[in-house]
Design a protein around this motif. Structure first.
Motif, PDB file in Angstrom:
ATOM      1  N   TYR A 104      -2.869  10.902   6.663  1.00 29.32           N
ATOM      2  CA  TYR A 104      -2.798  10.010   5.518  1.00 29.32           C
ATOM      3  C   TYR A 104      -3.344  10.703   4.283  1.00 29.32           C
ATOM      4  CZ  TYR A 104      -1.831   6.159   8.647  1.00 29.32           C
ATOM      5  OH  TYR A 104      -1.261   5.339   9.557  1.00 29.32           O
ATOM      6  N   SER A 105      -2.631  10.557   3.231  1.00 30.77           N
ATOM      7  CA  SER A 105      -3.118  11.148   1.992  1.00 30.77           C
ATOM      8  C   SER A 105      -3.603  10.065   1.046  1.00 30.77           C
ATOM      9  CB  SER A 105      -2.003  11.964   1.331  1.00 30.77           C
ATOM     10  OG  SER A 105      -0.889  11.112   1.095  1.00 30.77           O
ATOM     11  N   ASP A 106      -3.440   8.846   1.420  1.00 28.46           N
ATOM     12  CA  ASP A 106      -3.783   7.777   0.511  1.00 28.46           C
ATOM     13  C   ASP A 106      -4.471   6.662   1.286  1.00 28.46           C
ATOM     14  OD1 ASP A 106      -1.853   5.929  -1.992  1.00 28.46           O
ATOM     15  OD2 ASP A 106      -3.974   5.905  -1.448  1.00 28.46           O
ATOM     16  N   LEU A 107      -5.673   6.366   0.872  1.00 29.75           N
ATOM     17  CA  LEU A 107      -6.435   5.317   1.548  1.00 29.75           C
ATOM     18  C   LEU A 107      -5.721   3.968   1.444  1.00 29.75           C
ATOM     19  CD1 LEU A 107      -9.031   4.319   2.928  1.00 29.75           C
ATOM     20  CD2 LEU A 107     -10.039   4.070   0.657  1.00 29.75           C
ATOM     21  N   ARG A 108      -5.041   3.783   0.314  1.00 35.62           N
ATOM     22  CA  ARG A 108      -4.366   2.515   0.105  1.00 35.62           C
ATOM     23  C   ARG A 108      -3.288   2.283   1.169  1.00 35.62           C
ATOM     24  NH1 ARG A 108      -2.188   0.476  -5.691  1.00 35.62           N
ATOM     25  NH2 ARG A 108      -4.362  -0.080  -5.893  1.00 35.62           N
ATOM     26  N   GLU A 109      -2.631   3.355   1.544  1.00 37.79           N
ATOM     27  CA  GLU A 109      -1.597   3.212   2.581  1.00 37.79           C
ATOM     28  C   GLU A 109      -2.206   2.738   3.889  1.00 37.79           C
ATOM     29  OE1 GLU A 109       1.008   6.481   3.366  1.00 37.79           O
ATOM     30  OE2 GLU A 109       1.271   6.888   1.230  1.00 37.79           O
ATOM     31  N   ILE A 110      -3.342   3.319   4.221  1.00 39.61           N
ATOM     32  CA  ILE A 110      -4.001   2.941   5.475  1.00 39.61           C
ATOM     33  C   ILE A 110      -4.457   1.488   5.406  1.00 39.61           C
ATOM     34  CG2 ILE A 110      -5.856   3.494   7.078  1.00 39.61           C
ATOM     35  CD1 ILE A 110      -5.958   6.266   5.734  1.00 39.61           C
ATOM     36  N   LEU A 111      -5.030   1.164   4.258  1.00 36.90           N
ATOM     37  CA  LEU A 111      -5.516  -0.205   4.110  1.00 36.90           C
ATOM     38  C   LEU A 111      -4.353  -1.196   4.169  1.00 36.90           C
ATOM     39  CD1 LEU A 111      -7.929  -2.050   3.590  1.00 36.90           C
ATOM     40  CD2 LEU A 111      -7.621  -1.697   1.147  1.00 36.90           C
ATOM     41  N   ASP A 112      -3.248  -0.843   3.533  1.00 36.70           N
ATOM     42  CA  ASP A 112      -2.066  -1.716   3.587  1.00 36.70           C
ATOM     43  C   ASP A 112      -1.606  -1.911   5.024  1.00 36.70           C
ATOM     44  OD1 ASP A 112      -2.082  -2.097   0.925  1.00 36.70           O
ATOM     45  OD2 ASP A 112      -0.407  -0.756   0.457  1.00 36.70           O
ATOM     46  N   GLU A 113      -1.645  -0.827   5.757  1.00 33.69           N
ATOM     47  CA  GLU A 113      -1.211  -0.905   7.145  1.00 33.69           C
ATOM     48  C   GLU A 113      -2.163  -1.788   7.951  1.00 33.69           C
ATOM     49  OE1 GLU A 113       0.530   2.794   8.929  1.00 33.69           O
ATOM     50  OE2 GLU A 113      -1.127   2.468  10.328  1.00 33.69           O
ATOM     51  N   ALA A 114      -3.451  -1.630   7.667  1.00 39.08           N
ATOM     52  CA  ALA A 114      -4.443  -2.449   8.368  1.00 39.08           C
ATOM     53  C   ALA A 114      -4.302  -3.914   7.986  1.00 39.08           C
ATOM     54  CB  ALA A 114      -5.842  -1.947   8.034  1.00 39.08           C
ATOM     55  N   LEU A 115      -4.062  -4.156   6.709  1.00 42.66           N
ATOM     56  CA  LEU A 115      -3.867  -5.543   6.241  1.00 42.66           C
ATOM     57  C   LEU A 115      -2.673  -6.182   6.951  1.00 42.66           C
ATOM     58  CD1 LEU A 115      -4.379  -5.414   2.367  1.00 42.66           C
ATOM     59  CD2 LEU A 115      -5.541  -6.964   3.935  1.00 42.66           C
ATOM     60  N   ALA A 116      -1.642  -5.386   7.118  1.00 47.43           N
ATOM     61  CA  ALA A 116      -0.431  -5.917   7.744  1.00 47.43           C
ATOM     62  C   ALA A 116      -0.675  -6.311   9.188  1.00 47.43           C
ATOM     63  CB  ALA A 116       0.686  -4.882   7.659  1.00 47.43           C
ATOM     64  N   LYS A 117      -1.700  -5.749   9.785  1.00 51.60           N
ATOM     65  CA  LYS A 117      -1.990  -6.069  11.182  1.00 51.60           C
ATOM     66  C   LYS A 117      -2.848  -7.318  11.332  1.00 51.60           C
ATOM     67  CE  LYS A 117      -1.474  -1.444  13.088  1.00 51.60           C
ATOM     68  NZ  LYS A 117      -0.371  -1.804  13.977  1.00 51.60           N
ATOM     69  N   LEU A 118      -3.438  -7.757  10.242  1.00 50.43           N
ATOM     70  CA  LEU A 118      -4.210  -9.006  10.308  1.00 50.43           C
ATOM     71  C   LEU A 118      -3.257 -10.177  10.453  1.00 50.43           C
ATOM     72  CD1 LEU A 118      -6.720  -8.444   7.344  1.00 50.43           C
ATOM     73  CD2 LEU A 118      -7.238  -8.283   9.790  1.00 50.43           C
ATOM     74  N   ASN A 119      -3.771 -11.287  10.980  1.00 51.32           N
ATOM     75  CA  ASN A 119      -2.909 -12.470  10.977  1.00 51.32           C
ATOM     76  C   ASN A 119      -2.829 -13.017   9.541  1.00 51.32           C
ATOM     77  OD1 ASN A 119      -4.913 -14.521  10.426  1.00 51.32           O
ATOM     78  ND2 ASN A 119      -5.649 -14.205  12.513  1.00 51.32           N
ATOM     79  N   GLU A 120      -1.850 -13.878   9.299  1.00 52.67           N
ATOM     80  CA  GLU A 120      -1.574 -14.282   7.910  1.00 52.67           C
ATOM     81  C   GLU A 120      -2.746 -15.020   7.251  1.00 52.67           C
ATOM     82  OE1 GLU A 120       0.625 -14.731  10.343  1.00 52.67           O
ATOM     83  OE2 GLU A 120       0.941 -16.852  10.737  1.00 52.67           O
ATOM     84  N   VAL A 121      -3.532 -15.732   8.056  1.00 49.35           N
ATOM     85  CA  VAL A 121      -4.654 -16.469   7.469  1.00 49.35           C
ATOM     86  C   VAL A 121      -5.735 -15.482   7.022  1.00 49.35           C
ATOM     87  CG1 VAL A 121      -6.401 -18.235   7.849  1.00 49.35           C
ATOM     88  CG2 VAL A 121      -4.147 -18.473   8.902  1.00 49.35           C
ATOM     89  N   GLN A 122      -6.081 -14.567   7.912  1.00 53.09           N
ATOM     90  CA  GLN A 122      -7.105 -13.583   7.552  1.00 53.09           C
ATOM     91  C   GLN A 122      -6.644 -12.726   6.371  1.00 53.09           C
ATOM     92  OE1 GLN A 122      -8.086 -11.350  11.106  1.00 53.09           O
ATOM     93  NE2 GLN A 122      -9.926 -12.588  11.453  1.00 53.09           N
TER      94      GLN A 122
END
Lengths: 150, 342
Positions: A82-100
């Motif tokens: 990963y060259s961009d922290l934002r990409e990782i964070l986006d990916e992690a966010l996508a794994k949360l359920n919609e409420v979280q």
């Protein structure tokens, strides 16, 4: 106009520009229909609340019809560069359920308090706090996991 | 979930939720009850969580439990996690924040943890904006887009209203109107002896036309173009010249009628003057009108006069330039009306 904020919030959740735009339009339509009953200062909150619930309905319908696009899972076997922290964070966010995910985004994007997030999502303040804390822990663990270390 | 730290006023919500969701281990339940006794002010909040009234039927089981398991381990809360998140979210009391600040300065691990949590903050991408914002603006509540026929119906209703008003308020015009001609027999052109009541009488405020196409009401009589017009009576008026032109029927007639100029001027009411003005303006564009003002007929305004009057009223009020154009059939009857405008 809070259209951009609502749009970003929904887009981040759904990751589908067309659906996000539809939900924003739907929310504004409801706002105009009910604007006489609303306190002018509550318009933004009303928009987010309406958009949030419309989005949840949308997600449930898509899940029910089986048409929702699965989030591509990251392979644990290969080390991703990963060259961009934002990409990782986006990916992690996508794994949360919609409420979280919604709780995190409302907190971070809009700076809403626990009480305001509770009003939007229909949770009580304690639930909001717990969901947020658990989401933070999950995001942190995801970011610092070996395969995601920048 | 693992409970790495004892219940306190910063993390009690997790215990509350897990207790009410049935996920709290028995030993932690005891801890929770002891905490509630020590903190009675939180008892109300604890009681507000909805209880689960329904008991599950333990005989019903889901077989493919493997499918439900998540790959990731459940998030764990250490005391440092708790503090770092609370610090990030601004949930710490003033004293706790001071303590956290000193830990951040002294402990590298805490400092690193804080930075890791800082990186979990999502930052909005402000370059993303909502497309088609114009679509979100409030539309007018009243869409004044009446169908065309409704507009005509509305105009017709106004015309009828004004016409009826004029009919009852309008005094007969002060302009000469042809009724009969007993004293003017000597002005008749030579050769025109016989006159019939249903001879066509044309009125014009301008010069009489040089020729005119005549249609007759009786069937079987072809239209006749008269190249020579013989004005029977010409009367000047403020609006121009009035010419009465009598055309004989082109077949033998029995009996005759006499015609005269009725020049009696009657006083008009104010409303009558206004409508008279409208009427004059309305009729100005028509140098020759195909009004078949039959001799001997009442001098009251015809329905067409009323319609013209109403239309001119509409024109004056709305600054329009509409006219009613009537279409006649071969029998001389009106077969249609067209509202024409520029």
């Amino acid at each position: 106009m809070h259209a951009d904020g609502v749009f970003r919030f929904i887009l981040k959740n759904l990751r589908n520009e067309h659906d996000a735009q539809d939900i924003v339009q739907d929310s504004f339509e409801k706002l105009w229909i009910n604007h006489k009953k609303l306190d002018p200062g509550k318009a933004k909150s009303y928009l987010f609340t309406t958009a949030y619930h419309t989005m949840i309905d949308h997600i449930r319908k898509k899940k029910y019809s089986g048409s929702i696009e699965d989030i591509p899972e990251t392979s644990n076997e290969t080390f991703r560069d990963y060259s961009d922290l934002r990409e990782i964070l986006d990916e992690a966010l996508a794994k949360l359920n919609e409420v979280q995910r919604s709780v995190v985004l409302l907190r971070d994007y809009e700076g809403y308090s626990y009480h305001e997030i509770g009003e939007i999502t229909g949770l009580n303040e304690s639930q909001v706090k717990v969901y947020l804390y658990r989401a933070r822990v999950y995001l942190k663990n995801y970011i610092v996991s070996p395969e995601h270390v920048i | 979930m693992l409970y790495r730290m004892a219940i306190n006023r910063h993390n009690y919500e997790i215990y509350f939720i897990d207790y009410h969701e049935g996920n709290l281990p028995p030993d932690r339940e005891e801890e929770l009850m002891a905490f509630l006794e020590a903190n009675p002010d939180l008892k109300k909040e604890f009681d507000e969580y909805p209880e689960e009234p329904l008991l599950a039927d333990q005989n019903i089981i889901f077989r493919n439990k493997k499918l439900l398991k998540k790959e990731e381990s459940s998030p764990e809360f250490s005391e440092n996690d708790q503090m770092a998140i609370a610090y990030l979210e601004g949930d710490l009391s003033a004293d706790d924040k001071l303590r956290a600040d000193s830990m951040l300065n002294e402990d590298d691990h805490v400092q690193q943890l804080h930075e890791q949590y800082l990186s979990t903050r999502s930052i909005a991408d402000y370059s993303i904006t909502c497309p088609d914002k114009a679509e979100l603006k409030k539309k007018s509540n009243v869409a004044f887009l009446l169908p065309q026929y409704l507009r005509y119906a509305a105009a017709a209703a106004i015309i009828i209203f004004i016409g009826i008003t004029a009919y009852f308020r309008f005094t007969p015009a002060d302009e000469p109107r042809i009724t009969s001609l007993p004293q003017r027999l000597e002005t008749r052109p030579a050769g025109l002896i016989e006159f019939q009541a249903d001879c066509l009488v044309l009125e014009s405020r301008n010069d009489p036309p040089s020729s005119i196409q005549m249609s007759w009401r009786e069937e079987g009589i072809p239209p006749v173009r008269l190249a020579s017009i013989h004005p029977l009576a010409i009367t000047p008026s403020p609006q121009g010249t009035y010419a009465a032109i009598l055309f004989p029927r082109p077949f033998p007639v029995s009996g005759s009628d006499v015609f005269a100029m009725d020049t009696e001027v009657k006083q008009k009411s104010l409303v009558g003057k206004i409508f008279s003005g409208f009427f004059n303006k309305a009729s100005a564009p028509f140098s020759i009108e195909n009004k078949s003002n039959r001799a001997g007929k009442s001098d009251k305004l015809s329905i067409w006069d009323i319609a013209d009057l109403g239309m001119q009223g509409i024109n004056v009020l709305g600054d329009h330039d509409y006219t009613l154009v009537r279409k006649y059939n071969e029998d001389g009857n009106v077969k249609g009306v067209v509202v024409a405008g520029k």
